[in-house]
Each structure stands twice: as structure tokens, then as C-alpha cells.
Write an enzyme that holds these catalytic residues in place. Structure first.
Site, PDB file in Angstrom:
ATOM      1  N   LYS A  51       0.846  -1.208   0.000  1.00 43.70           N
ATOM      2  CA  LYS A  51       0.000   0.000   0.000  1.00 43.70           C
ATOM      3  C   LYS A  51       0.879   1.254   0.000  1.00 43.70           C
ATOM      4  O   LYS A  51       0.621   2.208  -0.733  1.00 43.70           O
ATOM      5  CB  LYS A  51      -0.935  -0.023   1.223  1.00 43.70           C
ATOM      6  CG  LYS A  51      -2.011  -1.094   1.122  1.00 43.70           C
ATOM      7  CD  LYS A  51      -2.819  -1.305   2.409  1.00 43.70           C
ATOM      8  CE  LYS A  51      -3.780  -2.484   2.242  1.00 43.70           C
ATOM      9  NZ  LYS A  51      -4.591  -2.777   3.420  1.00 43.70           N
ATOM     10  N   GLN A  95      -4.740  -1.562   9.632  1.00 47.17           N
ATOM     11  CA  GLN A  95      -4.553  -2.884   9.032  1.00 47.17           C
ATOM     12  C   GLN A  95      -5.078  -3.964   9.989  1.00 47.17           C
ATOM     13  O   GLN A  95      -4.710  -4.005  11.165  1.00 47.17           O
ATOM     14  CB  GLN A  95      -3.064  -3.113   8.712  1.00 47.17           C
ATOM     15  CG  GLN A  95      -2.784  -4.384   7.939  1.00 47.17           C
ATOM     16  CD  GLN A  95      -3.414  -4.398   6.536  1.00 47.17           C
ATOM     17  OE1 GLN A  95      -3.565  -3.375   5.890  1.00 47.17           O
ATOM     18  NE2 GLN A  95      -3.787  -5.573   6.072  1.00 47.17           N
ATOM     19  N   ASP A 118     -11.290   2.770   4.358  1.00 47.76           N
ATOM     20  CA  ASP A 118     -11.586   1.340   4.284  1.00 47.76           C
ATOM     21  C   ASP A 118     -13.098   1.079   4.316  1.00 47.76           C
ATOM     22  O   ASP A 118     -13.534  -0.044   4.073  1.00 47.76           O
ATOM     23  CB  ASP A 118     -10.941   0.622   5.485  1.00 47.76           C
ATOM     24  CG  ASP A 118      -9.765  -0.244   5.074  1.00 47.76           C
ATOM     25  OD1 ASP A 118      -9.728  -0.689   3.917  1.00 47.76           O
ATOM     26  OD2 ASP A 118      -8.896  -0.471   5.930  1.00 47.76           O
TER      27      ASP A 118
HETATM   28  N1  GUN Z   1      -6.814  -7.017   6.306  1.00 51.92           N
HETATM   29  C1  GUN Z   1      -7.178  -7.815   5.277  1.00 51.92           C
HETATM   30  N2  GUN Z   1      -7.807  -7.100   4.327  1.00 51.92           N
HETATM   31  C2  GUN Z   1      -7.848  -5.827   4.752  1.00 51.92           C
HETATM   32  C3  GUN Z   1      -8.386  -4.619   4.207  1.00 51.92           C
HETATM   33  O1  GUN Z   1      -8.966  -4.567   3.121  1.00 51.92           O
HETATM   34  N3  GUN Z   1      -8.206  -3.513   4.953  1.00 51.92           N
HETATM   35  C4  GUN Z   1      -7.587  -3.542   6.157  1.00 51.92           C
HETATM   36  N4  GUN Z   1      -7.497  -2.403   6.830  1.00 51.92           N
HETATM   37  N5  GUN Z   1      -7.103  -4.631   6.705  1.00 51.92           N
HETATM   38  C5  GUN Z   1      -7.231  -5.773   5.997  1.00 51.92           C
END
Ligand code: GUN
Length: 282
Positions: A51, A95, A118
Site C-alpha cells: 500500500k 490494518q 476502508d
Molecule cells: N486485512 C485484510 N484485508 C484488509 C483490508 O482490506 N483492509 C484492512 N485495513 N485490513 C485488511
């Protein structure tokens, strides 16, 4: 059978995002994304690095807050509250998963809904359910973009989603309902999974179990979207679908890697730009 190439679509989306950012920068706005990663889960750190790199590639300013596994919940809340107030930060991403001693709901509810790139805040979850404009979770949004790019309209399709998580299955269900599909959602207590998957024109799987979906579970001509990311013993990535055998029966299928994964990151970039635009009411 046609491959739904998320990798190539994500590159197009990133190129467009880069142009959008140039325009924002000309208006003195640099989109800012803050990422919080807690503990030492290797997969989480890998995703966060991807990311961060994607942000750097297109000109989004990103900061990563790495916190130790034994950090207190209050300290996390305090950090998020600071980022909520920081005018240079447009988006905040926590995350997941969080360590067991942390109340994930409390943490996610602390992220102010206008910076919730998110789409995990209850306010934004509710807005999605009502089909109102909001931040939509990146993975299901990426699936919708991929379908749209290949002219696949979910309207009237029988859809089966396997996996009912808050971050994938449930928002996927809302997006497809909003798109007039008939949605069936399966999970670990589903009695006869195959009876459900066999009916699907569009089968979407996001569980994290290698070879969960085998050829005999898929209808001839179905569209199959594999959201699973699993690491095999040889280190290679694979999804939840027995790709080799299932692909022969499909009209369309996503590969792993190169399908939904790159789309998730592209959607995070789009959501971050959306957040930055709202800073100047653009
Ligand atoms: N962990 C697994 N997939 C995701 C996601 O799309 N966003 C976040 N913040 N954590 C994750």
C-alpha cells in the site's frame, strides 16, 4: 473462458489516479494516507508495504505507524484521534487483524467517518446498506470495478458469496443487492455449501482455504471471483478455488495472484483521492 485481469485494470486505474493527483496538487492539496499496523503479522506488514509503495508511485503522501504487539488500546485510540485532527491526513487505515487483546470495533469506530478510506466505520457500513454515496471497502469495490470493466452486469444474476466477513462478504452482499442481483451468502455453518455454489451464475469466494471450491461445485459457464490469498508450502500464492480444473468450466475467472488483489490496492488509492477531494469540496 476469459481471465478477469485485475493486474492490468489496476495499472490503468493507477495511471488515472496519478493524473487526478496532479490536478489536486495544482490546487495545493496532496492526498495524505495514514496506515496503522500493529504487531508482527508477516502478511499484514507485506500488505502495508504494498500500500505504501502504491501511494508513493502515484504521489499520495503516506505515513505508516508501526506499533508493537503489546501496545495498549488507549494508545492506539490516542494515535487515531491525533490523525483525525491532522489536516494533512485525508485517509486513515487500520490494518487488520488486530492483536487479540484489542477491541477491533472500538478502534475502527474511532476513525472519523470522513477519513474512513476502508469503509469500516458503522456509519459508512450503514450508508452502503442504504445505497448512499460513501467509502466502500476496497476489496468488494475492486470486484465491482472488475465486473464492470468486463461488461458483466450483476442485475438478475444468481450470486453466491462464500465468506460472510465484515470486510469482504457483507459489503460484497450489499453492493450486489444494490446492483439488483439475487444474493446468497454462505459461511462456516452453511449445511451444504455445494448446493449453494452450484446454483450460482456468479460465484465469489473469500475464505482463505486452499482448494475449497472444486470443479464439481461450479455451474457450467459461471463467473468465478477468487478473493482468497493463501501461501502454499512452496511459497507460491494461491486462492480458494482449484483454478486449473474450475477454469475449464467458467465463462470468466480471476487468477491469484493478479486478480482481485491488485484491485484492492487500486481502490484504496481511489478512496484516498475521494477523501482528499472532500477536503476542498471538489
Ligand atoms: N486485512 C485484510 N484485508 C484488509 C483490508 O482490506 N483492509 C484492512 N485495513 N485490513 C485488511
Amino acid at each position: 473462458m476469459q481471465i478477469l485481469d485485475g493486474k492490468s485494470l489496476s495499472l490503468k486505474i493507477k495511471a488515472k489516479a496519478k493524473e487526478d493527483i496532479k490536478i489536486l496538487k495544482a490546487k495545493d492539496v496532496t492526498p495524505g494516507l495514514a496506515v496503522v499496523v500493529i504487531g508482527d503479522d508477516i502478511a499484514s506488514h507485506t500488505y502495508v508495504k504494498m500500500k505504501e509503495k502504491a501511494c508513493e508511485d502515484i504521489g499520495i503522501y503516506s505515513i505508516v505507524h508501526k506499533m508493537p504487539n503489546d501496545i495498549s488500546e488507549d494508545k492506539i485510540i490516542e494515535t487515531i484521534q491525533m490523525m483525525n485532527k491532522n489536516p494533512n491526513i485525508d485517509g486513515i487505515l487500520i490494518q487488520l487483524p488486530l492483536p487479540k487483546h484489542i477491541d477491533t470495533d472500538r478502534v475502527l469506530q474511532t476513525v472519523t467517518s470522513t477519513k474512513d478510506v476502508d469503509g469500516f466505520h458503522p456509519f459508512n457500513v450503514g450508508k452502503l446498506a442504504l445505497n448512499l454515496d460513501t467509502f466502500i471497502p476496497c476489496t468488494p469495490l475492486g470486484v465491482m470495478k472488475l465486473l464492470n470493466h468486463y461488461d458483466i452486469n450483476p442485475k438478475g444474476l444468481d450470486v453466491c458469496i462464500v465468506g460472510a466477513s465484515n470486510i469482504v462478504g457483507k459489503p460484497m452482499m450489499n453492493l450486489l443487492l444494490n446492483a439488483d442481483a439475487t444474493v446468497d451468502i454462505c459461511h462456516i455453518y452453511t449445511k451444504d455449501l455445494k448446493a449453494h455454489t452450484l446454483r450460482a451464475d456468479l460465484l465469489i469466494v473469500g475464505v482463505g482455504k486452499v482448494n475449497l471450491i472444486t470443479e464439481d461445485m461450479v455451474k457450467e459457464g459461471a463467473i468465478v471471483i477468487d478473493i482468497g490469498i493463501n501461501r502454499k508450502d512452496d511459497g507460491k500464492l494461491t486462492g480458494d478455488v482449484d483454478y486449473e480444473n474450475v477454469a475449464k468450466k467458467c465463462s470468466f475467472i480471476t487468477p491469484v495472484p493478479g486478480g482481485v488483489g491488485p484491485m484492492t490496492i487500486a481502490m484504496l488509492l481511489e478512496n484516498s483521492i475521494k477523501a482528499a477531494r472532500s477536503r476542498i469540496n471538489d
